[in-house]
Motif scaffolding. Structure first.
Motif, PDB file in Angstrom:
ATOM      1  N   VAL A   1       0.142  -8.187 -17.656  1.00  0.00           N
ATOM      2  CA  VAL A   1      -0.327  -7.835 -16.318  1.00  0.00           C
ATOM      3  C   VAL A   1      -1.076  -6.513 -16.409  1.00  0.00           C
ATOM      4  CG1 VAL A   1       0.326  -7.273 -13.942  1.00  0.00           C
ATOM      5  CG2 VAL A   1       1.672  -8.939 -15.234  1.00  0.00           C
ATOM      6  N   GLN A   2      -2.201  -6.430 -15.736  1.00  0.00           N
ATOM      7  CA  GLN A   2      -2.942  -5.175 -15.655  1.00  0.00           C
ATOM      8  C   GLN A   2      -3.220  -4.865 -14.192  1.00  0.00           C
ATOM      9  OE1 GLN A   2      -6.445  -5.570 -18.140  1.00  0.00           O
ATOM     10  NE2 GLN A   2      -5.310  -4.898 -19.957  1.00  0.00           N
ATOM     11  N   HIS A   3      -2.996  -3.613 -13.825  1.00  0.00           N
ATOM     12  CA  HIS A   3      -3.226  -3.186 -12.443  1.00  0.00           C
ATOM     13  C   HIS A   3      -3.319  -1.663 -12.443  1.00  0.00           C
ATOM     14  CE1 HIS A   3      -2.554  -2.528  -8.135  1.00  0.00           C
ATOM     15  NE2 HIS A   3      -2.815  -3.815  -7.961  1.00  0.00           N
ATOM     16  N   PRO A   4      -4.185  -1.094 -11.618  1.00  0.00           N
ATOM     17  CA  PRO A   4      -4.337   0.371 -11.602  1.00  0.00           C
ATOM     18  C   PRO A   4      -3.036   1.124 -11.293  1.00  0.00           C
ATOM     19  CG  PRO A   4      -6.134  -0.658 -10.408  1.00  0.00           C
ATOM     20  CD  PRO A   4      -5.156  -1.751 -10.725  1.00  0.00           C
ATOM     21  N   LYS A   5      -2.125   0.500 -10.540  1.00  0.00           N
ATOM     22  CA  LYS A   5      -0.874   1.179 -10.180  1.00  0.00           C
ATOM     23  C   LYS A   5       0.217   1.002 -11.237  1.00  0.00           C
ATOM     24  CE  LYS A   5      -0.072  -0.586  -6.017  1.00  0.00           C
ATOM     25  NZ  LYS A   5       0.428  -0.722  -4.624  1.00  0.00           N
ATOM     26  N   LEU A   6       0.003   0.111 -12.195  1.00  0.00           N
ATOM     27  CA  LEU A   6       1.056  -0.243 -13.140  1.00  0.00           C
ATOM     28  C   LEU A   6       0.949   0.539 -14.437  1.00  0.00           C
ATOM     29  CD1 LEU A   6       3.408  -2.102 -13.991  1.00  0.00           C
ATOM     30  CD2 LEU A   6       1.694  -3.766 -14.742  1.00  0.00           C
ATOM     31  N   HIS A   7       2.074   1.126 -14.833  1.00  0.00           N
ATOM     32  CA  HIS A   7       2.165   1.852 -16.108  1.00  0.00           C
ATOM     33  C   HIS A   7       3.429   1.371 -16.823  1.00  0.00           C
ATOM     34  CE1 HIS A   7      -0.840   4.560 -14.351  1.00  0.00           C
ATOM     35  NE2 HIS A   7      -0.068   4.543 -13.271  1.00  0.00           N
ATOM     36  N   GLU A   8       3.332   1.166 -18.124  1.00  0.00           N
ATOM     37  CA  GLU A   8       4.452   0.632 -18.884  1.00  0.00           C
ATOM     38  C   GLU A   8       4.991   1.664 -19.871  1.00  0.00           C
ATOM     39  OE1 GLU A   8       3.354  -3.013 -20.803  1.00  0.00           O
ATOM     40  OE2 GLU A   8       2.220  -3.714 -19.058  1.00  0.00           O
ATOM     41  N   VAL A   9       6.308   1.670 -20.023  1.00  0.00           N
ATOM     42  CA  VAL A   9       6.949   2.487 -21.057  1.00  0.00           C
ATOM     43  C   VAL A   9       7.921   1.597 -21.817  1.00  0.00           C
ATOM     44  CG1 VAL A   9       6.672   4.683 -19.847  1.00  0.00           C
ATOM     45  CG2 VAL A   9       8.743   3.334 -19.480  1.00  0.00           C
TER      46      VAL A   9
ATOM     47  N   ALA B   1       0.812  -1.214   0.000  1.00  0.00           N
ATOM     48  CA  ALA B   1       0.000   0.000   0.000  1.00  0.00           C
ATOM     49  C   ALA B   1       0.847   1.267   0.000  1.00  0.00           C
ATOM     50  CB  ALA B   1      -0.930   0.003   1.206  1.00  0.00           C
ATOM     51  N   GLY B   2       2.135   1.143   0.360  1.00  0.00           N
ATOM     52  CA  GLY B   2       3.010   2.306   0.348  1.00  0.00           C
ATOM     53  C   GLY B   2       3.512   2.676  -1.036  1.00  0.00           C
ATOM     54  N   VAL B   3       3.291   1.808  -2.007  1.00  0.00           N
ATOM     55  CA  VAL B   3       3.686   2.093  -3.391  1.00  0.00           C
ATOM     56  C   VAL B   3       2.476   2.621  -4.138  1.00  0.00           C
ATOM     57  CG1 VAL B   3       4.567   1.117  -5.549  1.00  0.00           C
ATOM     58  CG2 VAL B   3       5.463   0.312  -3.354  1.00  0.00           C
ATOM     59  N   GLU B   4       2.586   3.858  -4.601  1.00  0.00           N
ATOM     60  CA  GLU B   4       1.458   4.484  -5.281  1.00  0.00           C
ATOM     61  C   GLU B   4       1.423   4.147  -6.762  1.00  0.00           C
ATOM     62  OE1 GLU B   4       1.827   8.618  -4.527  1.00  0.00           O
ATOM     63  OE2 GLU B   4       1.628   8.411  -2.347  1.00  0.00           O
ATOM     64  N   SER B   5       2.607   4.008  -7.382  1.00  0.00           N
ATOM     65  CA  SER B   5       2.636   3.689  -8.805  1.00  0.00           C
ATOM     66  C   SER B   5       3.937   2.984  -9.150  1.00  0.00           C
ATOM     67  CB  SER B   5       2.490   4.950  -9.663  1.00  0.00           C
ATOM     68  OG  SER B   5       3.611   5.797  -9.517  1.00  0.00           O
ATOM     69  N   VAL B   6       3.866   2.153 -10.195  1.00  0.00           N
ATOM     70  CA  VAL B   6       5.022   1.428 -10.695  1.00  0.00           C
ATOM     71  C   VAL B   6       5.143   1.705 -12.190  1.00  0.00           C
ATOM     72  CG1 VAL B   6       6.129  -0.812 -10.996  1.00  0.00           C
ATOM     73  CG2 VAL B   6       4.658  -0.418  -9.008  1.00  0.00           C
ATOM     74  N   ILE B   7       6.280   2.263 -12.589  1.00  0.00           N
ATOM     75  CA  ILE B   7       6.574   2.460 -14.004  1.00  0.00           C
ATOM     76  C   ILE B   7       7.463   1.305 -14.436  1.00  0.00           C
ATOM     77  CG2 ILE B   7       7.519   4.001 -15.765  1.00  0.00           C
ATOM     78  CD1 ILE B   7       5.110   5.140 -14.239  1.00  0.00           C
ATOM     79  N   ALA B   8       6.939   0.404 -15.244  1.00  0.00           N
ATOM     80  CA  ALA B   8       7.714  -0.732 -15.735  1.00  0.00           C
ATOM     81  C   ALA B   8       8.340  -0.368 -17.074  1.00  0.00           C
ATOM     82  CB  ALA B   8       6.825  -1.953 -15.877  1.00  0.00           C
ATOM     83  N   VAL B   9       9.653  -0.376 -17.111  1.00  0.00           N
ATOM     84  CA  VAL B   9      10.378  -0.090 -18.354  1.00  0.00           C
ATOM     85  C   VAL B   9      10.636  -1.433 -19.022  1.00  0.00           C
ATOM     86  CG1 VAL B   9      12.361   1.066 -19.380  1.00  0.00           C
ATOM     87  CG2 VAL B   9      11.440   1.883 -17.199  1.00  0.00           C
ATOM     88  N   VAL B  10       9.984  -1.655 -20.159  1.00  0.00           N
ATOM     89  CA  VAL B  10       9.961  -2.990 -20.750  1.00  0.00           C
ATOM     90  C   VAL B  10      10.300  -2.949 -22.245  1.00  0.00           C
ATOM     91  CG1 VAL B  10       8.277  -3.908 -19.104  1.00  0.00           C
ATOM     92  CG2 VAL B  10       7.479  -2.759 -21.173  1.00  0.00           C
ATOM     93  N   ARG B  11      10.686  -4.105 -22.756  1.00  0.00           N
ATOM     94  CA  ARG B  11      10.925  -4.250 -24.197  1.00  0.00           C
ATOM     95  C   ARG B  11       9.625  -4.477 -24.944  1.00  0.00           C
ATOM     96  NH1 ARG B  11      15.024  -7.673 -21.988  1.00  0.00           N
ATOM     97  NH2 ARG B  11      17.134  -6.873 -22.274  1.00  0.00           N
ATOM     98  N   ARG B  12       8.674  -5.133 -24.276  1.00  0.00           N
ATOM     99  CA  ARG B  12       7.383  -5.435 -24.876  1.00  0.00           C
ATOM    100  C   ARG B  12       6.336  -5.411 -23.761  1.00  0.00           C
ATOM    101  NH1 ARG B  12      10.448  -9.855 -24.376  1.00  0.00           N
ATOM    102  NH2 ARG B  12      11.461  -9.403 -26.369  1.00  0.00           N
ATOM    103  N   PRO B  13       5.051  -5.201 -24.092  1.00  0.00           N
ATOM    104  CA  PRO B  13       4.014  -5.105 -23.054  1.00  0.00           C
ATOM    105  C   PRO B  13       3.956  -6.345 -22.168  1.00  0.00           C
ATOM    106  CG  PRO B  13       3.157  -4.334 -25.162  1.00  0.00           C
ATOM    107  CD  PRO B  13       4.517  -4.934 -25.443  1.00  0.00           C
TER     108      PRO B  13
END
Length: 227
Positions: free
Chosen positions: A39-47, A24-36
């Motif tokens: 996983v889907q989650h409200p806190k997860l964002h991919e670049v 709960a202490g993590v508000e957002s996660v930016i995943a730096v990835v080669r491909r999508p």
């Protein structure tokens, strides 16, 4: 806390991503990835950067970052030292330098390996050791994780076929290995919780952590609540 995660599709990154999404202490996660990711989650964002050695095109996504967990890597087998250095060293330093100007209190955790040493005669250990030295010299809160045997948990699996076969053949030995070599074993779940644990140290404590220290930090509870 805003986290940037490299290597979320790998075995270790899978455990780290789960820990971040569950905390709960993590508000957002930016995943730096080669491909999508699958996983889907409200806190997860991919670049998806065009080049992992130059993150300029995704740098605006890093604004407000509190911690970076660098779990990206590749097996050294079949690679030249230059090829292995590009993924192991150059990608990590590119990430560090992209994030460094944004927060001088940033925590940067780099997953290395037991036996890493810049003076080693073994190629992978030498490259990882040089990477550790470079990160520890930067003016942020750098921590180096040097796990030995890692047990995949909660659906985590190695990215390469050879490693999958190796883990499939040896997974039944883990209870015995843990009993005989408790200082040299850990799990993907524990690694994820330990990374969150070091963010609370704010630069204190040992900066190079082996499996024993990782397990101690990983035994601490997540932030209260679960998103």
């Amino acid at each position: 806390m805003k986290v940037v995660l490299f290597g979320a599709s790998g075995m270790i990154g899978h455990g780290v991503l789960r820990a971040c999404l569950d905390d709960a202490g993590v508000e957002s996660v930016i995943a730096v990835v080669r491909r999508p990711l699958a996983v889907q989650h409200p806190k997860l964002h991919e670049v998806v950067p065009a080049d992992f050695t130059d993150l300029t095109d995704v740098a605006t996504s890093f604004d407000g970052t509190d911690a970076c967990f660098f779990c990206l890597g590749a097996p050294s087998a079949g690679l030249t030292e230059a090829e292995y250095t590009r993924v192991t060293h150059d990608y990590a330093l590119a990430a560090a330098h992209a994030l460094l100007p944004l927060n001088d209190e940033l925590t940067f955790v780099y997953v290395s390996g037991a036996g890493s040493d810049s003076a080693s005669t073994t190629m992978w250990a030498r490259v990882k050791g040089r990477t550790e030295d470079a990160l520890l010299a930067l003016p942020f809160h750098a921590y180096i994780f040097r796990p030995a045997y890692i047990r995949p948990r909660q659906g985590a699996r190695p990215g390469t076929r050879s490693y999958r076969l190796m883990y499939a053949a040896t997974s039944w030995l883990y209870p015995l290995l843990r009993r005989i070599f408790p200082k040299h074993t850990t799990t993907t779940d524990t690694l994820g919780r330990a990374m969150l644990g070091v963010t609370r140290l704010k630069g204190r404590g040992p900066r190079v952590l082996a499996s024993t220290e990782i397990n101690d930090l990983g035994a601490l509870p997540l932030a209260e609540g679960k998103s």
